[in-house]
Motif scaffolding. Structure first.
Motif, PDB file in Angstrom:
ATOM      1  N   ALA A   1       0.830  -1.207   0.000  1.00  0.00           N
ATOM      2  CA  ALA A   1       0.000   0.000   0.000  1.00  0.00           C
ATOM      3  C   ALA A   1       0.862   1.253   0.000  1.00  0.00           C
ATOM      4  O   ALA A   1       1.803   1.365   0.785  1.00  0.00           O
ATOM      5  N   PRO A   2       0.571   2.226  -0.863  1.00  0.00           N
ATOM      6  CA  PRO A   2       1.280   3.505  -0.811  1.00  0.00           C
ATOM      7  C   PRO A   2       0.801   4.334   0.374  1.00  0.00           C
ATOM      8  O   PRO A   2      -0.204   3.996   1.015  1.00  0.00           O
ATOM      9  N   GLU A   3       1.497   5.412   0.645  1.00  0.00           N
ATOM     10  CA  GLU A   3       1.099   6.313   1.727  1.00  0.00           C
ATOM     11  C   GLU A   3      -0.005   7.233   1.201  1.00  0.00           C
ATOM     12  O   GLU A   3       0.240   8.360   0.800  1.00  0.00           O
ATOM     13  N   ALA A   4      -1.235   6.726   1.212  1.00  0.00           N
ATOM     14  CA  ALA A   4      -2.346   7.479   0.627  1.00  0.00           C
ATOM     15  C   ALA A   4      -3.615   7.351   1.448  1.00  0.00           C
ATOM     16  O   ALA A   4      -4.709   7.569   0.947  1.00  0.00           O
ATOM     17  N   GLY A   5      -3.501   6.990   2.719  1.00  0.00           N
ATOM     18  CA  GLY A   5      -4.669   6.812   3.557  1.00  0.00           C
ATOM     19  C   GLY A   5      -5.275   5.432   3.379  1.00  0.00           C
ATOM     20  O   GLY A   5      -4.720   4.567   2.690  1.00  0.00           O
ATOM     21  N   PRO A   6      -6.445   5.192   3.983  1.00  0.00           N
ATOM     22  CA  PRO A   6      -7.088   3.883   3.875  1.00  0.00           C
ATOM     23  C   PRO A   6      -7.364   3.523   2.420  1.00  0.00           C
ATOM     24  O   PRO A   6      -7.801   4.362   1.634  1.00  0.00           O
ATOM     25  N   ARG A   7      -7.107   2.275   2.063  1.00  0.00           N
ATOM     26  CA  ARG A   7      -7.408   1.810   0.707  1.00  0.00           C
ATOM     27  C   ARG A   7      -8.871   1.385   0.637  1.00  0.00           C
ATOM     28  O   ARG A   7      -9.381   0.722   1.538  1.00  0.00           O
ATOM     29  N   CYS A   8      -9.509   1.748  -0.461  1.00  0.00           N
ATOM     30  CA  CYS A   8     -10.932   1.458  -0.599  1.00  0.00           C
ATOM     31  C   CYS A   8     -11.225   0.784  -1.927  1.00  0.00           C
ATOM     32  O   CYS A   8     -10.562   1.042  -2.937  1.00  0.00           O
ATOM     33  N   ALA A   9     -12.226  -0.076  -1.899  1.00  0.00           N
ATOM     34  CA  ALA A   9     -12.814  -0.651  -3.110  1.00  0.00           C
ATOM     35  C   ALA A   9     -14.178   0.003  -3.255  1.00  0.00           C
ATOM     36  O   ALA A   9     -15.119  -0.320  -2.525  1.00  0.00           O
ATOM     37  N   PHE A  10     -14.283   0.943  -4.179  1.00  0.00           N
ATOM     38  CA  PHE A  10     -15.483   1.754  -4.327  1.00  0.00           C
ATOM     39  C   PHE A  10     -16.415   1.171  -5.384  1.00  0.00           C
ATOM     40  O   PHE A  10     -16.021   1.026  -6.550  1.00  0.00           O
ATOM     41  N   LEU A  11     -17.638   0.866  -5.005  1.00  0.00           N
ATOM     42  CA  LEU A  11     -18.647   0.538  -6.004  1.00  0.00           C
ATOM     43  C   LEU A  11     -18.885   1.765  -6.868  1.00  0.00           C
ATOM     44  O   LEU A  11     -19.068   2.877  -6.365  1.00  0.00           O
ATOM     45  N   GLU A  12     -18.899   1.550  -8.197  1.00  0.00           N
ATOM     46  CA  GLU A  12     -19.095   2.659  -9.127  1.00  0.00           C
ATOM     47  C   GLU A  12     -20.055   2.213 -10.228  1.00  0.00           C
ATOM     48  O   GLU A  12     -19.693   1.404 -11.086  1.00  0.00           O
ATOM     49  N   PHE A  13     -21.274   2.694 -10.166  1.00  0.00           N
ATOM     50  CA  PHE A  13     -22.340   2.412 -11.129  1.00  0.00           C
ATOM     51  C   PHE A  13     -22.950   1.022 -10.908  1.00  0.00           C
ATOM     52  O   PHE A  13     -22.244   0.063 -10.606  1.00  0.00           O
ATOM     53  N   VAL A  14     -24.261   0.980 -11.020  1.00  0.00           N
ATOM     54  CA  VAL A  14     -25.010  -0.252 -10.818  1.00  0.00           C
ATOM     55  C   VAL A  14     -26.115  -0.323 -11.872  1.00  0.00           C
ATOM     56  O   VAL A  14     -26.416   0.660 -12.553  1.00  0.00           O
ATOM     57  N   ARG A  15     -26.739  -1.470 -11.962  1.00  0.00           N
ATOM     58  CA  ARG A  15     -27.787  -1.669 -12.962  1.00  0.00           C
ATOM     59  C   ARG A  15     -28.923  -0.664 -12.775  1.00  0.00           C
ATOM     60  O   ARG A  15     -29.503  -0.554 -11.695  1.00  0.00           O
ATOM     61  N   GLY A  16     -29.224   0.047 -13.857  1.00  0.00           N
ATOM     62  CA  GLY A  16     -30.362   0.950 -13.852  1.00  0.00           C
ATOM     63  C   GLY A  16     -30.279   2.079 -12.853  1.00  0.00           C
ATOM     64  O   GLY A  16     -31.306   2.713 -12.539  1.00  0.00           O
ATOM     65  N   ASP A  17     -29.083   2.359 -12.316  1.00  0.00           N
ATOM     66  CA  ASP A  17     -28.945   3.381 -11.265  1.00  0.00           C
ATOM     67  C   ASP A  17     -29.933   3.118 -10.121  1.00  0.00           C
ATOM     68  O   ASP A  17     -30.472   4.046  -9.508  1.00  0.00           O
ATOM     69  N   ASP A  18     -30.135   1.853  -9.821  1.00  0.00           N
ATOM     70  CA  ASP A  18     -31.195   1.419  -8.917  1.00  0.00           C
ATOM     71  C   ASP A  18     -30.635   1.135  -7.517  1.00  0.00           C
ATOM     72  O   ASP A  18     -29.716   0.323  -7.361  1.00  0.00           O
ATOM     73  N   PRO A  19     -31.182   1.776  -6.478  1.00  0.00           N
ATOM     74  CA  PRO A  19     -30.704   1.512  -5.117  1.00  0.00           C
ATOM     75  C   PRO A  19     -30.765   0.049  -4.709  1.00  0.00           C
ATOM     76  O   PRO A  19     -29.906  -0.429  -3.966  1.00  0.00           O
ATOM     77  N   GLU A  20     -31.774  -0.685  -5.181  1.00  0.00           N
ATOM     78  CA  GLU A  20     -31.856  -2.099  -4.812  1.00  0.00           C
ATOM     79  C   GLU A  20     -30.723  -2.898  -5.450  1.00  0.00           C
ATOM     80  O   GLU A  20     -30.125  -3.777  -4.815  1.00  0.00           O
ATOM     81  N   ALA A  21     -30.400  -2.580  -6.702  1.00  0.00           N
ATOM     82  CA  ALA A  21     -29.257  -3.231  -7.347  1.00  0.00           C
ATOM     83  C   ALA A  21     -27.974  -2.890  -6.606  1.00  0.00           C
ATOM     84  O   ALA A  21     -27.079  -3.733  -6.456  1.00  0.00           O
ATOM     85  N   PHE A  22     -27.880  -1.664  -6.127  1.00  0.00           N
ATOM     86  CA  PHE A  22     -26.713  -1.260  -5.339  1.00  0.00           C
ATOM     87  C   PHE A  22     -26.608  -2.085  -4.059  1.00  0.00           C
ATOM     88  O   PHE A  22     -25.523  -2.556  -3.699  1.00  0.00           O
ATOM     89  N   ARG A  23     -27.718  -2.259  -3.369  1.00  0.00           N
ATOM     90  CA  ARG A  23     -27.678  -3.042  -2.129  1.00  0.00           C
ATOM     91  C   ARG A  23     -27.181  -4.460  -2.399  1.00  0.00           C
ATOM     92  O   ARG A  23     -26.401  -5.019  -1.621  1.00  0.00           O
ATOM     93  N   GLU A  24     -27.654  -5.050  -3.484  1.00  0.00           N
ATOM     94  CA  GLU A  24     -27.208  -6.406  -3.830  1.00  0.00           C
ATOM     95  C   GLU A  24     -25.705  -6.415  -4.116  1.00  0.00           C
ATOM     96  O   GLU A  24     -24.988  -7.317  -3.650  1.00  0.00           O
TER      97      GLU A  24
END
Length: 269
Positions: free
Chosen positions: A223-246
Motif C-alpha cells: 500500500a502507498p502512503e495514501a490513507g485507507p485503501r478502498c474498493a469503491f462501487l461505481e455504477f449499478v444496474r439501472g442506477d437502482d438503489p436495490e441493485a446497489f444493495r445487492e
C-alpha cells in the motif's frame, strides 16, 4: 491478515441523480465504510462550505471520506488545481482522483509532456496541503494500459502520485491480475463494477469469481502512503438503489473472504 486490505465504499457518481443525504444513508444502510464524493455535482470545486457539510454528513452515518472524485484533466499547464484541492482538504480527504489527459496512450504524442509537467505541478500543490493525487485508470487517457500507467508514474516520479484501478472490458482474468501487480507499489484504490460496457451493466454477483481474483491480487500489493485503501462501487444496474444493495452485499462478502476480521454486513450476502 487481520482486516480487509480494502474498505468497501461508494462513489457518489453512482447516484448523480440523488441528493447527498440519500447517498450517505444508502451507503451506511448497506454496510459500506467510505464514500468518494464526486466533484462534478455533489462537491463543486472551491466550495468549502459544501465540503464541510459532506464531511459531517458522512461522519454522521459512520462513513469516512478518504478520497474526492475530481475531474482535473492534468493536461494544461494553465489548469488551476487550487479550488479542487482546497475543497478536498476541507472534505478531510487524503487522495484526489485525477485524469491523465483526454487522449489514449497510443495517440497522445506531444501532449504527453504537458500531462507529465502538469501532474508534477499539481502534485506539488497537493503535497503542500497534505494530499496525494490518484490517477484514474481509464481509456482515452495516458493511463489506459498498465504499461502506460506505470510509465507515467515513473516519469512524474513524485511521492504524492498514486493510482486507481478498474477493469477494462477486454481483459482476461489472468491479465487483469497482472495489471494490478504492475501498478504496485502505487495502487491505492479500486473502482468496482461488473458490466459488458457502461450501458450494459450486470450484477456484481455474476462477476464474483473475477473479483475474488482481482481483490486477492490487489491485496497482495504494497500500500502507498495514501490513507485507507478502498474498493469503491461505481455504477449499478439501472442506477437502482436495490441493485446497489445487492452489489454492496457481494462486495462486502468478497472483502471478508480476504480477512480474519470481518466487515459487518447489515443486509446479508
Amino acid at each position: 491478515m487481520t482486516a480487509p486490505a480494502f474498505l468497501p465504499g461508494l462513489c457518489s457518481v453512482t447516484f448523480r441523480q440523488l441528493a447527498p443525504p440519500r447517498i450517505a444513508a444508502l451507503a451506511a444502510e448497506a454496510g459500506l465504510r467510505a464514500v468518494e464524493w464526486g466533484m462534478d455535482g455533489h462537491l463543486p470545486p472551491g466550495d468549502a462550505a459544501t465540503a464541510r457539510r459532506l464531511r459531517a454528513l458522512a461522519a454522521d452515518h459512520g462513513l469516512i471520506t478518504p478520497t474526492a472524485g475530481s475531474y482535473l484533466r492534468c493536461d494544461d499547464p494553465a489548469e488551476d488545481p487550487a479550488p479542487t484541492l482546497d475543497a478536498a482538504a476541507e472534505l478531510g480527504a487524503r487522495c484526489v482522483r485525477v485524469w491523465a489527459g483526454r487522449q489514449g496512450s497510443d495517440r497522445t504524442g506531444d501532449r504527453a509532456a504537458a500531462v507529465v509537467a502538469t501532474l508534477r505541478r499539481h502534485c506539488e500543490a497537493a503535497a503542500g496541503r497534505g494530499l496525494v493525487l490518484g490517477l484514474e485508470y481509464h481509456r482515452n487517457t495516458l493511463t489506459d494500459t498498465p504499461e502506460s500507467a506505470a510509465r507515467l508514474l515513473a516519469e512524474v516520479d513524485h511521492p504524492a502520485l498514486v493510482a486507481y484501478w478498474q477493469p477494462r472490458g477486454d481483459g482476461t482474468r489472468g491479465a487483469m491480475a497482472r495489471e494490478l501487480a504492475q501498478l504496485a507499489p502505487h495502487l491505492a484504490h479500486l473502482h468496482v463494477f461488473h458490466w459488458r460496457d457502461y450501458a450494459d451493466r450486470l450484477p456484481l454477483a455474476q462477476g464474483r469469481a473475477l473479483w475474488a481474483e482481482r481483490l486477492a491480487a490487489a491485496a497482495a500489493t504494497p500500500a502507498p502512503e495514501a490513507g485507507p485503501r478502498c474498493a469503491f462501487l461505481e455504477f449499478v444496474r439501472g442506477d437502482d438503489p436495490e441493485a446497489f444493495r445487492e452489489d454492496a452485499a457481494i462486495l462486502i462478502g468478497l472483502l471478508n473472504d480476504t480477512a480474519d476480521t470481518k466487515i459487518k454486513n447489515p443486509v446479508g450476502g
